[in-house]
Design a protein around this motif. Structure first.
Motif, PDB file in Angstrom:
ATOM      1  N   PRO A  43      46.809  29.329  23.084  1.00  0.00           N
ATOM      2  CA  PRO A  43      46.173  30.789  22.383  1.00  0.00           C
ATOM      3  C   PRO A  43      44.951  31.379  23.133  1.00  0.00           C
ATOM      4  O   PRO A  43      44.773  32.309  23.157  1.00  0.00           O
ATOM      5  N   VAL A  44      44.022  30.236  23.637  1.00  0.00           N
ATOM      6  CA  VAL A  44      42.770  30.721  24.264  1.00  0.00           C
ATOM      7  C   VAL A  44      42.886  31.234  25.609  1.00  0.00           C
ATOM      8  O   VAL A  44      42.574  32.203  26.173  1.00  0.00           O
ATOM      9  N   VAL A  45      43.574  30.173  26.564  1.00  0.00           N
ATOM     10  CA  VAL A  45      44.075  30.546  27.967  1.00  0.00           C
ATOM     11  C   VAL A  45      44.866  31.919  28.294  1.00  0.00           C
ATOM     12  O   VAL A  45      44.530  32.375  28.982  1.00  0.00           O
ATOM     13  N   GLY A  46      45.800  31.925  27.253  1.00  0.00           N
ATOM     14  CA  GLY A  46      46.735  33.108  27.383  1.00  0.00           C
ATOM     15  C   GLY A  46      45.998  34.251  27.329  1.00  0.00           C
ATOM     16  O   GLY A  46      46.262  35.378  28.246  1.00  0.00           O
ATOM     17  N   GLY A  47      44.729  34.443  26.463  1.00  0.00           N
ATOM     18  CA  GLY A  47      43.988  35.551  26.304  1.00  0.00           C
ATOM     19  C   GLY A  47      43.101  35.760  27.538  1.00  0.00           C
ATOM     20  O   GLY A  47      42.907  37.078  27.791  1.00  0.00           O
ATOM     21  N   LEU A  48      42.853  34.849  28.222  1.00  0.00           N
ATOM     22  CA  LEU A  48      41.880  34.771  29.542  1.00  0.00           C
ATOM     23  C   LEU A  48      42.660  35.179  30.647  1.00  0.00           C
ATOM     24  O   LEU A  48      42.113  35.531  31.819  1.00  0.00           O
ATOM     25  N   TYR A 114      52.548  32.575  36.620  1.00  0.00           N
ATOM     26  CA  TYR A 114      52.239  31.181  36.970  1.00  0.00           C
ATOM     27  C   TYR A 114      51.232  30.304  35.767  1.00  0.00           C
ATOM     28  O   TYR A 114      51.615  29.299  35.275  1.00  0.00           O
ATOM     29  N   LEU A 115      50.192  31.007  35.336  1.00  0.00           N
ATOM     30  CA  LEU A 115      49.447  30.761  34.532  1.00  0.00           C
ATOM     31  C   LEU A 115      49.997  30.589  33.205  1.00  0.00           C
ATOM     32  O   LEU A 115      49.755  29.720  32.372  1.00  0.00           O
TER      33      LEU A 115
END
Length: 261
Positions: A43-48, A114-115
């Motif tokens: 949830p955090v990394v997806g937004g970043l 990829y991310l």
């Protein structure tokens, strides 16, 4: 230290993706718990992701030695030879690729995928093959047709940058409790070492080629030898023709000289 070291089949490390991953993961302590921590960060990394992708390409654009690689063709990229933005720019006389070009847009999409895969995928053989493919496409190796070949020093530097950037952001995130945050940060550090290994396997000299790769190398060698033989035959034929012409000219000159006498 255990009384009996665990046996590792060396050659298998270079031919069995799952076996190699299991060994490296066990060695550095990248466990299923770490994999779960990475999924928990979604949830955090997806937004970043958009911010991370832009930061990566800003970093790559800082150096001509890294930015120059984006003038090369990449596997999977649509090739429109009529479009200046999509064609291969291999000449040093041509202008550098622009940040808003189709080439960079395409590669940003690939890094974004990829991310996103990293935080959503199950750690099965299919995903390991994908991570291996990511390493493979950046090198010039047998069985690969694209021109792109990134020196390992740049891949290694990029992983160091990515690891620092992502873990730096996550270490300041107040989304989780302290233990969870520390677990997520450590999981990412370990992951980048795992992915880095799947790049380095295509660069290190002690790598063992698969049978298909050996066959491809042998075929390439045969083709090169055939080209050399053809060039030698052409050169020999040319020399023979030149010799014949020279002989005729000399003969005519000698005949004329005798007639004048």
């Amino acid at each position: 230290m255990t009384s009996t070291p665990k046996h590792i089949e060396r050659d298998r490390l270079f031919t069995d993706i799952q076996y190699r991953f299991d060994y490296v993961s066990q060695f550095i302590g990248f466990t299923e718990t770490d994999q779960e921590y990475i999924r928990k960060s979604a949830p955090v990394v997806g937004g970043l992701v958009p911010t991370i992708v832009d930061a990566v390409y800003d970093k790559l654009a800082n150096y001509d030695v890294t930015w120059g690689h984006f003038s090369q063709d990449q596997d999977g990229m649509p090739q429109d030879r009529e479009s200046p933005a999509m064609c291969s720019r291999n000449s040093s006389d041509e202008p550098p690729v622009e940040m808003n070009s189709e080439v960079i847009k395409f590669r940003k999409v690939m890094l974004t995928k990829y991310l996103k895969k990293l935080v959503t995928s199950e750690w099965n053989l299919s995903y390991l093959k994908y991570l291996d493919w990511v390493g493979h496409i950046h090198t010039t190796t047998p069985l690969k047709k694209s021109n792109i070949n990134v020196d390992y020093i740049h891949c290694n530097a990029l992983f160091g940058y990515l690891s620092g950037a992502i873990t730096g952001i996550l270490s300041k995130c107040d989304e989780w409790d302290e233990d969870t945050r520390d677990g997520i940060v450590n999981a990412y550090v370990k992951f980048f070492w795992v992915q880095n290994d799947m790049f380095s396997k295509y660069y290190v000299k002690d790598r063992v080629l698969t049978e298909k790769e050996k066959a491809a190398v042998a075929e390439a060698k045969r083709e090169n030898e055939d080209n050399v033989r053809r060039e030698l035959r052409t050169e020999s034929l040319l020399n023979a023709v030149v010799g014949m012409v020279a002989g005729v000219v000399i003969g005519m000159y000698g005949f004329k000289h005798i007639g004048c006498g």
